[in-house]
Design an enzyme around this catalytic site. Structure first.
Site, PDB file in Angstrom:
ATOM      1  CG  HIS A  43      61.233  29.045  30.174  1.00 17.60           C
ATOM      2  ND1 HIS A  43      61.105  30.363  30.548  1.00 17.60           N
ATOM      3  CD2 HIS A  43      61.175  29.024  28.815  1.00 17.60           C
ATOM      4  CE1 HIS A  43      60.986  31.103  29.450  1.00 17.60           C
ATOM      5  NE2 HIS A  43      61.028  30.318  28.389  1.00 17.60           N
TER       6      HIS A  43
HETATM    7  N1  LIG Z   1      59.376  40.190  21.332  1.00 23.83           N
HETATM    8  C1  LIG Z   1      59.249  39.526  20.171  1.00 23.83           C
HETATM    9  N2  LIG Z   1      58.504  40.027  19.155  1.00 23.83           N
HETATM   10  C2  LIG Z   1      58.357  39.337  17.992  1.00 23.83           C
HETATM   11  N3  LIG Z   1      58.921  38.157  17.752  1.00 23.83           N
HETATM   12  C3  LIG Z   1      59.678  37.617  18.724  1.00 23.83           C
HETATM   13  C4  LIG Z   1      59.890  38.249  19.980  1.00 23.83           C
HETATM   14  N4  LIG Z   1      60.664  37.463  20.750  1.00 23.83           N
HETATM   15  C5  LIG Z   1      60.935  36.368  20.004  1.00 23.83           C
HETATM   16  N5  LIG Z   1      60.352  36.461  18.799  1.00 23.83           N
HETATM   17  C6  LIG Z   1      60.362  35.474  17.711  1.00 23.83           C
HETATM   18  O1  LIG Z   1      60.325  34.187  18.278  1.00 23.83           O
HETATM   19  C7  LIG Z   1      61.318  33.377  17.668  1.00 23.83           C
HETATM   20  C8  LIG Z   1      61.837  32.351  18.664  1.00 23.83           C
HETATM   21  O2  LIG Z   1      60.792  31.464  18.987  1.00 23.83           O
HETATM   22  P1  LIG Z   1      61.042  30.229  19.958  1.00 23.83           P
HETATM   23  O3  LIG Z   1      59.870  29.349  19.813  1.00 23.83           O
HETATM   24  O4  LIG Z   1      62.372  29.635  19.690  1.00 23.83           O
HETATM   25  O5  LIG Z   1      61.004  30.882  21.390  1.00 23.83           O
HETATM   26  P2  LIG Z   1      62.201  31.142  22.423  1.00 23.83           P
HETATM   27  O6  LIG Z   1      62.867  32.404  22.052  1.00 23.83           O
HETATM   28  O7  LIG Z   1      63.046  29.938  22.520  1.00 23.83           O
HETATM   29  O8  LIG Z   1      61.333  31.338  23.738  1.00 23.83           O
HETATM   30  P3  LIG Z   1      61.814  31.443  25.250  1.00 23.83           P
HETATM   31  O9  LIG Z   1      61.843  32.898  25.557  1.00 23.83           O
HETATM   32  O10 LIG Z   1      60.759  30.728  26.016  1.00 23.83           O
HETATM   33  O11 LIG Z   1      63.132  30.771  25.348  1.00 23.83           O
HETATM   34  C9  LIG Z   1      62.380  34.356  17.213  1.00 23.83           C
HETATM   35  O12 LIG Z   1      63.106  33.845  16.111  1.00 23.83           O
HETATM   36  C10 LIG Z   1      61.596  35.595  16.861  1.00 23.83           C
HETATM   37  O13 LIG Z   1      61.177  35.605  15.499  1.00 23.83           O
END
Ligand SMILES: Nc1ncnc2c1ncn2[C@@H]1O[C@H](COP(=O)(O)OP(=O)(O)OP(=O)(O)O)[C@@H](O)[C@H]1O
Ligand SMILES: [Mg+2]
Lengths: 130, 213
Positions: free
Chosen positions: A9
């Site tokens: 990241h």
């Molecule tokens: N494996 C998955 N399948 C479907 N939806 C997912 C999955 N992982 C995360 N999400 C969705 O993504 C959203 C989070 O998006 P966000 O843009 O905040 O990414 P993040 O989790 O911060 O990414 P990172 O892993 O880079 O930290 C969650 O609320 C969920 O709905």
């Protein structure tokens, strides 16, 4: 020779791990950093990863080492943009980023195969520090 | 056949995401890393910059541009997930195809399949899938019973909203929130919420082009 791609990241982490591995494994192994998103922001960018894979794989394949969460999703998305032949010689290592990259880089520098390099990375899961 | 353009649909989405940037980020603060709204706003800003710099030749290449932009600018898990959704939706459109409700249904299915394949989440894992699957089913049912495009989208949006409510009652099994396990119960999923916001924006768009016809 098998190449390595470092996905994080953080752009700085990816570059730092790459520099560390190059120091250990020498210049012969291609190690590409694919960290962060544009403007040095924290995140992962599938197109940046795809580009790094193309540079790291010179025909013998490439192993991708990564940090958490979307690093996996972005790397798998990057694989979707590769042609079948190249996709077939790119493996994601289920390994800790720093230690896995070091063991993989040393292994790759010996001219080991794709499978050998990815299992070298995995072995880092068992490395004790104390 | 419907008038309108991909650009005006994306404009509607981008402004809805912008208006809800802090809301989505606050939801992500509770069970994630407080960036979902920031990620999505960055992504859709970049999409608009791209579409404003050159109008895509047709729907299929436009959707591909949207996908590539999201994949490389969002940064979080939602980037490759929404990116894959738009990429797969674009692949179901043949060159020169115009949007119609039946085509929209197959685009919708391909998009949901793409998200599920990429993220390996199922309904009940507390992710965007909990809004997408019921929304797809509502769209399909409404289309089958003779609904027009806005009616289909209205049903989809309302079903997505129910899915968002459902995510409050379950623990997360995928994504960052899964690290919290049972402690994630009581909080709504940010990604499911952005699905609902996007469907609502598409409904606004569909109602506008419907009126113009
Ligand atoms: N494996 C998955 N399948 C479907 N939806 C997912 C999955 N992982 C995360 N999400 C969705 O993504 C959203 C989070 O998006 P966000 O843009 O905040 O990414 P993040 O989790 O911060 O990414 P990172 O892993 O880079 O930290 C969650 O609320 C969920 O709905
Ligand atoms: Mg987040």
């Amino acid at each position: 020779m098998v190449g390595l791609v470092i996905v994080s990241h953080s752009e700085k982490i990816a570059e730092g791990v790459r520099d560390l591995a190059k120091q250990i494994a020498g210049e012969a192994v291609r190690i590409e950093a694919a960290g962060g998103v544009a403007d040095h922001k924290i995140g992962t960018d599938a197109l940046r990863i795809e580009h790094a894979i193309r540079l790291a794989d010179t025909g013998d394949g490439a192993v991708v080492l990564l940090d958490l969460g979307s690093a996996v999703l972005s790397t798998e998305t990057a694989l979707e943009f590769l042609d079948d032949a190249r996709r077939g010689r790119v493996l994601i290592a289920d390994a800790p980023l720093v230690e896995g990259t070091m063991t993989a880089a040393i292994c790759a520098s010996t001219g080991a195969s794709l499978k050998e390099v990815v299992s070298a990375a995995k072995e880092a899961c068992n490395a004790n520090k104390l | 056949m419907m008038k309108g353009s991909l650009k005006s649909a994306m404009e509607e989405i981008a402004s809805a995401i912008k208006a809800n940037k802090d809301y989505l980020t606050d939801l992500d603060r509770e069970i994630g890393d407080a960036d979902h709204g920031i990620n999505m706003a960055r992504g859709f800003d970049a999409v608009m910059a791209k579409l404003n710099s050159a109008e895509p030749a047709d729907l299929s290449s436009g959707l591909r541009q949207v996908a590539l932009t999201l994949i490389s600018t969002v940064g979080g898990a939602s980037g490759p997930l929404y990116g894959t959704a738009f990429l797969r939706a674009g692949k179901t459109v043949r060159q020169g195809d115009m949007l119609n409700p039946k085509l929209a249904l197959s685009m919708f299915r391909a998009a949901v399949d793409g998200v599920e394949e990429r993220g390996k989440a199922e309904e009940g894992d507390k992710t965007m899938v909990d809004a997408l699957e019921p929304a797809y089913r509502a769209f399909e049912d409404t289309l089958k019973s003779g609904g027009d495009f806005p009616e289909c989208l209205e049903a989809a949006r309302d079903a997505a909203k129910k899915g968002v409510e459902y995510t409050k009652t379950i623990p997360a099994k995928k994504g960052r929130a899964s690290y919290l396990g049972e402690r994630s119960i009581g909080h709504q999923d940010p990604g499911a919420t952005s699905v609902w916001i996007i469907l609502n924006a598409l409904l606004q768009y569909a109602q506008k082009i419907h009126k113009e016809q």
